[in-house]
Design a protein around this motif. Structure first.
Motif, short mmCIF file in Angstrom:
data_model
loop_
_atom_site.label_atom_id
_atom_site.label_comp_id
_atom_site.label_asym_id
_atom_site.label_seq_id
_atom_site.Cartn_x
_atom_site.Cartn_y
_atom_site.Cartn_z
N ARG A 8 21.30 38.49 49.81
CA ARG A 8 20.48 38.01 50.94
C ARG A 8 19.96 39.19 51.76
O ARG A 8 18.78 39.24 52.12
N GLN A 9 20.84 40.16 52.06
CA GLN A 9 20.43 41.33 52.84
C GLN A 9 19.40 42.17 52.08
O GLN A 9 18.41 42.61 52.66
N TRP A 10 19.64 42.40 50.79
CA TRP A 10 18.70 43.17 49.98
C TRP A 10 17.33 42.49 49.93
O TRP A 10 16.30 43.14 50.09
N ALA A 11 17.31 41.18 49.70
CA ALA A 11 16.05 40.45 49.61
C ALA A 11 15.29 40.50 50.93
O ALA A 11 14.07 40.70 50.95
N LYS A 12 16.00 40.35 52.04
CA LYS A 12 15.34 40.42 53.35
C LYS A 12 14.77 41.81 53.60
O LYS A 12 13.62 41.96 54.02
N ALA A 31 19.55 39.56 40.70
CA ALA A 31 18.56 39.12 41.69
C ALA A 31 17.27 39.95 41.58
O ALA A 31 16.17 39.40 41.62
N LEU A 32 17.41 41.25 41.44
CA LEU A 32 16.25 42.13 41.32
C LEU A 32 15.42 41.75 40.09
O LEU A 32 14.19 41.59 40.17
N LEU A 89 11.81 36.33 46.55
CA LEU A 89 12.56 37.12 47.53
C LEU A 89 12.88 36.30 48.77
O LEU A 89 13.99 36.41 49.33
N GLU A 90 11.93 35.50 49.21
CA GLU A 90 12.16 34.63 50.37
C GLU A 90 13.31 33.66 50.09
O GLU A 90 14.21 33.48 50.92
N LYS A 91 13.28 33.08 48.92
CA LYS A 91 14.34 32.13 48.55
C LYS A 91 15.70 32.84 48.47
O LYS A 91 16.69 32.33 48.99
N LEU A 92 15.71 34.02 47.85
CA LEU A 92 16.97 34.77 47.75
C LEU A 92 17.48 35.16 49.13
O LEU A 92 18.70 35.15 49.38
N SER A 93 16.58 35.53 50.04
CA SER A 93 17.01 35.97 51.37
C SER A 93 17.64 34.84 52.17
O SER A 93 18.39 35.10 53.12
#
Length: 166
Positions: free
Chosen positions: A105-109, A75-76, A92-96
């Motif tokens: 999801r938590q990391w992206a948010k 993801a990163l 990042l928005e999409k991943l979150s």
């Protein structure tokens, strides 16, 4: 450099080691003794200095591992592959919202929350510097960092106050 965010000592050590900036951790309280021992050497060799560092290092931190493995690392790499900050934010928005993995999801948010606290200009400058630095020598990268920091300081402490007075 601190891996992009303000982090505690343990993760900072991991970051420096993971990215090849450091091979040993010497606690600050041991630095004066290490420096004295190095200064006492006559024509020191690499092996002598290395042995002194080895003698002063702290192994109590355990093995240095990265939290960015598996699906989180994928993801990163995916989110930060872009050359535009806006595209990174979109990923990042999409991943979150849409990642099948809760940790992603938590990391992206959390990453979005941190990035939203930063100046858009500074994010764009930092991203450009990182991309340019990838093909630079260490000396060139450090010089670029110094130039960027100087430019920001000149603008913040000299140009803005003059503009406000004028």
């Amino acid at each position: 450099m601190s891996c992009g965010v303000s982090i505690s000592v343990q993760p900072r050590r991991q970051c420096y080691s993971e990215h090849g900036f450091a091979t040993h951790y010497v606690p600050s309280r041991r630095i004066p003794g290490l420096m004295e021992r190095i200064a006492d050497l006559t024509n020191p060799t690499y092996a002598q200095v290395d042995a002194l560092i080895e003698a002063h290092r702290d192994d109590s931190i355990g093995p240095l591992t990265s939290p960015f493995v598996g699906n989180l690392r994928v993801a990163l790499d995916s989110a930060f592959k872009h050359d535009r900050v806006e595209d990174i934010f979109m990923d990042l928005e999409k991943l979150s919202q849409e990642s099948e993995y809760e940790n992603v999801r938590q990391w992206a948010k959390k990453t979005l929350d941190i990035l939203h606290l930063r100046s858009p200009t500074s994010l764009k400058v930092a991203l450009t510097a990182i991309r340019r630095g990838r093909d630079s020598s260490l000396l060139e990268a450090l010089q670029m960092e110094l130039n960027i920091a100087t430019a920001f300081c000149v603008r913040l402490f000299i140009l803005k106050p003059v503009a406000l007075r004028g």
